[in-house]
Design an enzyme around this catalytic site. Structure first.
Site, PDB file in Angstrom:
ATOM      1  N   ALA A  10      13.690  20.256 -42.433  1.00  0.00           N
ATOM      2  CA  ALA A  10      12.876  20.688 -41.733  1.00  0.00           C
ATOM      3  C   ALA A  10      12.753  22.197 -41.529  1.00  0.00           C
ATOM      4  CB  ALA A  10      13.698  19.498 -40.155  1.00  0.00           C
ATOM      5  N   ARG A  21       1.777  30.794 -46.570  1.00  0.00           N
ATOM      6  CA  ARG A  21       0.249  31.158 -46.280  1.00  0.00           C
ATOM      7  C   ARG A  21       0.184  32.896 -46.515  1.00  0.00           C
ATOM      8  NH1 ARG A  21       1.376  26.299 -43.033  1.00  0.00           N
ATOM      9  NH2 ARG A  21       0.657  24.819 -43.651  1.00  0.00           N
ATOM     10  N   SER A  38      11.979  17.191 -47.023  1.00  0.00           N
ATOM     11  CA  SER A  38      10.895  17.046 -46.720  1.00  0.00           C
ATOM     12  C   SER A  38      10.495  15.839 -45.220  1.00  0.00           C
ATOM     13  CB  SER A  38       9.159  17.484 -46.672  1.00  0.00           C
ATOM     14  OG  SER A  38       8.622  17.890 -45.842  1.00  0.00           O
ATOM     15  N   CYS A  42      14.319  11.595 -38.286  1.00  0.00           N
ATOM     16  CA  CYS A  42      13.989  11.077 -37.252  1.00  0.00           C
ATOM     17  C   CYS A  42      14.052   9.736 -37.081  1.00  0.00           C
ATOM     18  CB  CYS A  42      12.993  11.650 -36.169  1.00  0.00           C
ATOM     19  SG  CYS A  42      13.368  13.631 -35.892  1.00  0.00           S
ATOM     20  N   ASP A 278      19.285  23.290 -37.881  1.00  0.00           N
ATOM     21  CA  ASP A 278      20.436  23.071 -36.741  1.00  0.00           C
ATOM     22  C   ASP A 278      21.578  23.841 -37.882  1.00  0.00           C
ATOM     23  OD1 ASP A 278      18.826  20.935 -36.597  1.00  0.00           O
ATOM     24  OD2 ASP A 278      20.104  19.438 -37.287  1.00  0.00           O
ATOM     25  N   ASN A 300      11.676  22.861 -36.663  1.00  0.00           N
ATOM     26  CA  ASN A 300       9.864  23.031 -37.567  1.00  0.00           C
ATOM     27  C   ASN A 300       9.914  24.920 -36.446  1.00  0.00           C
ATOM     28  OD1 ASN A 300       8.416  20.756 -38.599  1.00  0.00           O
ATOM     29  ND2 ASN A 300       9.952  19.676 -37.963  1.00  0.00           N
ATOM     30  N   TYR A 420      -4.712  13.038 -12.114  1.00  0.00           N
ATOM     31  CA  TYR A 420      -4.165  12.115 -10.759  1.00  0.00           C
ATOM     32  C   TYR A 420      -5.253  10.686 -10.635  1.00  0.00           C
ATOM     33  CZ  TYR A 420      -5.056   8.256  -7.339  1.00  0.00           C
ATOM     34  OH  TYR A 420      -5.087   6.763  -7.615  1.00  0.00           O
TER      35      TYR A 420
HETATM   36  P1  FAD Z   1      18.975  19.630 -42.783  1.00  0.00           P
HETATM   37  O1  FAD Z   1      18.233  17.798 -42.346  1.00  0.00           O
HETATM   38  O2  FAD Z   1      20.268  19.228 -42.229  1.00  0.00           O
HETATM   39  O3  FAD Z   1      18.740  19.774 -44.057  1.00  0.00           O
HETATM   40  C1  FAD Z   1      19.491  20.885 -44.249  1.00  0.00           C
HETATM   41  C2  FAD Z   1      19.331  20.526 -45.670  1.00  0.00           C
HETATM   42  O4  FAD Z   1      19.313  21.906 -46.693  1.00  0.00           O
HETATM   43  C3  FAD Z   1      20.187  19.969 -46.154  1.00  0.00           C
HETATM   44  O5  FAD Z   1      19.751  18.581 -47.032  1.00  0.00           O
HETATM   45  C4  FAD Z   1      21.840  19.667 -47.402  1.00  0.00           C
HETATM   46  O6  FAD Z   1      21.254  18.802 -48.149  1.00  0.00           O
HETATM   47  C5  FAD Z   1      20.978  21.301 -47.584  1.00  0.00           C
HETATM   48  N1  FAD Z   1      22.135  21.947 -48.027  1.00  0.00           N
HETATM   49  C6  FAD Z   1      22.982  22.457 -47.057  1.00  0.00           C
HETATM   50  N2  FAD Z   1      23.584  23.628 -47.822  1.00  0.00           N
HETATM   51  C7  FAD Z   1      23.115  23.654 -49.063  1.00  0.00           C
HETATM   52  C8  FAD Z   1      23.613  23.989 -50.299  1.00  0.00           C
HETATM   53  N3  FAD Z   1      24.868  25.833 -50.551  1.00  0.00           N
HETATM   54  N4  FAD Z   1      22.854  24.612 -51.199  1.00  0.00           N
HETATM   55  C9  FAD Z   1      22.060  23.627 -51.261  1.00  0.00           C
HETATM   56  N5  FAD Z   1      21.285  22.939 -50.006  1.00  0.00           N
HETATM   57  C10 FAD Z   1      22.225  23.089 -48.718  1.00  0.00           C
HETATM   58  N6  FAD Z   1      15.492  15.007 -33.859  1.00  0.00           N
HETATM   59  C11 FAD Z   1      14.772  15.279 -33.307  1.00  0.00           C
HETATM   60  O7  FAD Z   1      13.869  16.349 -32.863  1.00  0.00           O
HETATM   61  N7  FAD Z   1      13.848  14.292 -32.662  1.00  0.00           N
HETATM   62  C12 FAD Z   1      14.428  13.323 -33.020  1.00  0.00           C
HETATM   63  O8  FAD Z   1      13.674  12.264 -33.298  1.00  0.00           O
HETATM   64  C13 FAD Z   1      15.963  13.194 -34.061  1.00  0.00           C
HETATM   65  N8  FAD Z   1      16.287  11.948 -34.710  1.00  0.00           N
HETATM   66  C14 FAD Z   1      16.660  12.475 -35.478  1.00  0.00           C
HETATM   67  C15 FAD Z   1      17.791  10.684 -35.751  1.00  0.00           C
HETATM   68  C16 FAD Z   1      18.487  10.808 -36.746  1.00  0.00           C
HETATM   69  C17 FAD Z   1      19.015   9.343 -37.140  1.00  0.00           C
HETATM   70  C18 FAD Z   1      19.441  12.053 -37.316  1.00  0.00           C
HETATM   71  C19 FAD Z   1      20.275  12.537 -38.409  1.00  0.00           C
HETATM   72  C20 FAD Z   1      19.099  13.671 -36.865  1.00  0.00           C
HETATM   73  C21 FAD Z   1      17.497  13.169 -35.751  1.00  0.00           C
HETATM   74  N9  FAD Z   1      16.898  14.397 -35.197  1.00  0.00           N
HETATM   75  C22 FAD Z   1      16.050  14.476 -33.992  1.00  0.00           C
HETATM   76  C23 FAD Z   1      17.882  16.291 -35.798  1.00  0.00           C
HETATM   77  C24 FAD Z   1      16.695  16.300 -36.598  1.00  0.00           C
HETATM   78  O9  FAD Z   1      16.835  15.027 -38.098  1.00  0.00           O
HETATM   79  C25 FAD Z   1      17.481  17.141 -37.671  1.00  0.00           C
HETATM   80  O10 FAD Z   1      17.389  17.899 -35.902  1.00  0.00           O
HETATM   81  C26 FAD Z   1      16.024  18.334 -38.571  1.00  0.00           C
HETATM   82  O11 FAD Z   1      16.787  17.363 -39.786  1.00  0.00           O
HETATM   83  C27 FAD Z   1      17.267  19.388 -39.243  1.00  0.00           C
HETATM   84  O12 FAD Z   1      17.087  20.086 -40.297  1.00  0.00           O
HETATM   85  P2  FAD Z   1      17.408  20.944 -40.762  1.00  0.00           P
HETATM   86  O13 FAD Z   1      16.207  21.245 -42.092  1.00  0.00           O
HETATM   87  O14 FAD Z   1      17.326  22.482 -39.663  1.00  0.00           O
HETATM   88  O15 FAD Z   1      18.623  20.734 -41.396  1.00  0.00           O
END
Ligand code: FAD
Ligand code: NAD
Length: 444
Positions: A10, A21, A38, A42, A278, A300, A420
């Site tokens: 994300a 852009r 990508s 969720c 995250d 996001n 309302y």
């Molecule tokens: P991540 O999704 O953790 O992606 C980080 C990426 O970096 C990973 O793919 C990892 O492989 C890569 N990476 C790490 N270290 C390295 C490295 N050294 N070299 C290359 N690549 C690397 N949030 C909501 O707001 N609403 C929801 O309903 C919700 N539901 C969810 C349900 C589930 C089951 C889960 C697991 C999460 C949910 N979330 C939800 C949380 C949301 O998915 C995360 O907050 C979001 O994915 C975070 O995105 P990110 O890109 O910061 O991190």
């Protein structure tokens, strides 16, 4: 200008798309150690439940990013280290084993988080799963379809625990959900958590609090009192921890909560390195204190801002409330801002309201929801809200979150000019009533 982004879910892909852009001529490269990019994490519980196909949550691949944004996404490439002085990364191609270097002008760390592995014996057993990414979800769904488990044990009553529980029940499994704390779900105060627990129990799910699992095996989970909770599938959903080792080893500072420390522009202590999603620590809009609230919504937003700032803009991120919402069967649970427990720990003189009201008139099919609001007696500002009900919860949660975002006070809740008509709400909305109860408390 060459921009390198680490992580392609994300945060990383939002940063890349926005950066493109603003910088038509920049070279943009993303390294991702996994194979899926990508995707919507969720949606994973609903894929496990058989409600949606996998293709609906992984709509994009590296070809899409190349053709739409001219971004080169290298999957199965792990960044092993960062040298901030020479602006050089060491990268390993996980398919071939080749190790090579690449250099950047600007770097984005969006390495996300990993599932927390609690100190429980037997976590490597074939019937034990974590859920963080697409491959984890495929493994769980395949296990269900091939091994046909009848009973599941879920360890942890956070958002993942409850969302997956609902989906396992939908697949016909008998589920027990275990929580180490005295009450379920991290962001709910105890009396609100009890409403959720009782509801889930009425649906036939066993919920055990104060449950300390010491060992898991193909037979189930063993508690510290020796009791075996039978389960032929075990899901461990005990929280996450930010992936910060790469940043930390490079000399980038972490915050007090363990996430990467960033300023209001999401810049790390190195002016050429930004971070989003995250893996970062953010600031509470309410308390102005650092906190760690990892959510897709925040990933996001922070990704988009990093994309802007990579091109020389200075867009600031105001922090967040940690607004969270999830559904369990017909119930919606929403939380935003501080809980009463958080507020007390932070030293606020807290007043609270509890109220149960229908979201619209009963003659229009309204259903009751319970709302707890938390406010500061001294400043009369709203601090946080928790809501549980079957319909209309999402709408109220978002109004409360908006009020909190703008530092709204109790009187603001009473005076909100909300829409309302009987199909949508009551003449005095549940939000107005919450304000009125808080005002009474204030004047006591
Ligand atoms: P991540 O999704 O953790 O992606 C980080 C990426 O970096 C990973 O793919 C990892 O492989 C890569 N990476 C790490 N270290 C390295 C490295 N050294 N070299 C290359 N690549 C690397 N949030 C909501 O707001 N609403 C929801 O309903 C919700 N539901 C969810 C349900 C589930 C089951 C889960 C697991 C999460 C949910 N979330 C939800 C949380 C949301 O998915 C995360 O907050 C979001 O994915 C975070 O995105 P990110 O890109 O910061 O991190
Ligand atoms: P969580 O932090 O929400 O909940 C973890 C739960 O596990 C807590 O209740 C905790 O007390 C409990 N726990 C910890 N150790 C334990 C142990 N040893 N035994 C029993 N219980 C234990 O974490 P999660 O549910 O794993 O979710 C991870 C992340 O994904 C969170 O950041 C969450 O916000 C996000 N997410 C969000 C949504 C949504 O917004 N709808 C949905 C799913 C996931």
């Amino acid at each position: 200008m060459k921009i390198i982004i680490i992580g392609a879910v994300a945060g990383g892909t939002s940063a890349g798309a926005k950066a493109r852009r603003n910088n038509p001529s920049a070279r943009i490269v993303i390294y991702e150690k996994d194979q899926d990019i990508s995707y919507s994490g969720c949606g994973l519980p609903y894929y496990i439940g058989g409600k949606i196909p996998l293709s609906s949550i992984i709509p994009r691949d590296p070809d899409y990013f190349k053709s739409k944004y001219d971004i080169d996404v290298f999957i199965r490439h792990e960044v092993l280290s960062i040298d901030l002085v020479s602006k050089t990364l060491i990268i390993k191609n996980l398919r071939t084993g080749e190790i090579f270097t690449d250099t950047y002008d600007r770097l984005v760390i969006s390495t996300g988080a990993s599932a927390f592995r609690p100190p429980i014996k037997g976590l490597d057993s074939d019937s034990v799963f974590f859920l963080r990414n697409v491959q984890n979800a495929i493994a769980i769904k395949t296990f269900i379809e091939e091994k046909k488990p009848k009973k599941a044990v879920i360890i942890g009553t956070g958002f993942i625990g409850f969302e997956v529980m609902e989906n396992l029940v939908a697949r016909g499994l008998e589920v027990t959900i275990l929580e180490r704390a005295p009450k379920v779900t991290p962001n709910l105060d105890p009396e609100m958590a009890e409403i959720l627990k009782e509801y889930v129990e009425k649906k036939g799910v066993t919920v055990l609090t104060h449950a300390n699992v010491t060992e898991v095996s193909p037979k189930g989970a063993i508690l510290d009192n020796g009791v075996l909770i039978p389960g032929d599938l075990i899901l461990v959903a005990t929280g996450i921890k930010p992936n910060v080792e790469l940043a930390k080893n490079a000399g980038i500072l972490l915050g007090t909560t363990g996430g990467i420390l960033v300023d209001q522009y999401l810049m790390t202590i190195d002016t050429n390195v930004y971070a989003c999603g995250d893996c970062i620590e953010t600031q509470s809009i309410v308390s102005k204190k650092p906190h760690y609230r990892p959510l897709g919504s925040t990933a996001n937003k922070t990704g988009r801002i990093v994309g802007e700032n990579l091109s020389g803009k200075a867009i600031s991120y105001p922090g967040n409330l940690g607004t969270g919402i999830f559904k369990v069967f017909d119930l919606t649970i929403g939380t935003t801002g501080l809980s009463e427990t958080d507020a007390q720990n932070l030293g606020y003189e807290v007043i609270v309201s509890h109220d149960t009201k229908t979201d619209k008139p009963q003659y229009m099919g309204g259903h009751e929801m319970t709302i707890k609001t938390i406010a500061d007696k001294k400043t009369e500002k709203l601090l946080g809200v928790q809501l549980i009900g079957s319909t209309g919860v999402d709408k109220r949660l978002d109004v409360f979150a908006t009020v909190l975002s703008f530092g709204g006070k109790i009187k603001d809740l009473i005076n909100l000019d909300l829409g309302y008509a009987p199909p949508f709400s009551t003449t005095k909305d549940p939000i107005h009533y919450s304000g009125m109860i808080l005002e009474k408390e204030l004047n006591k």
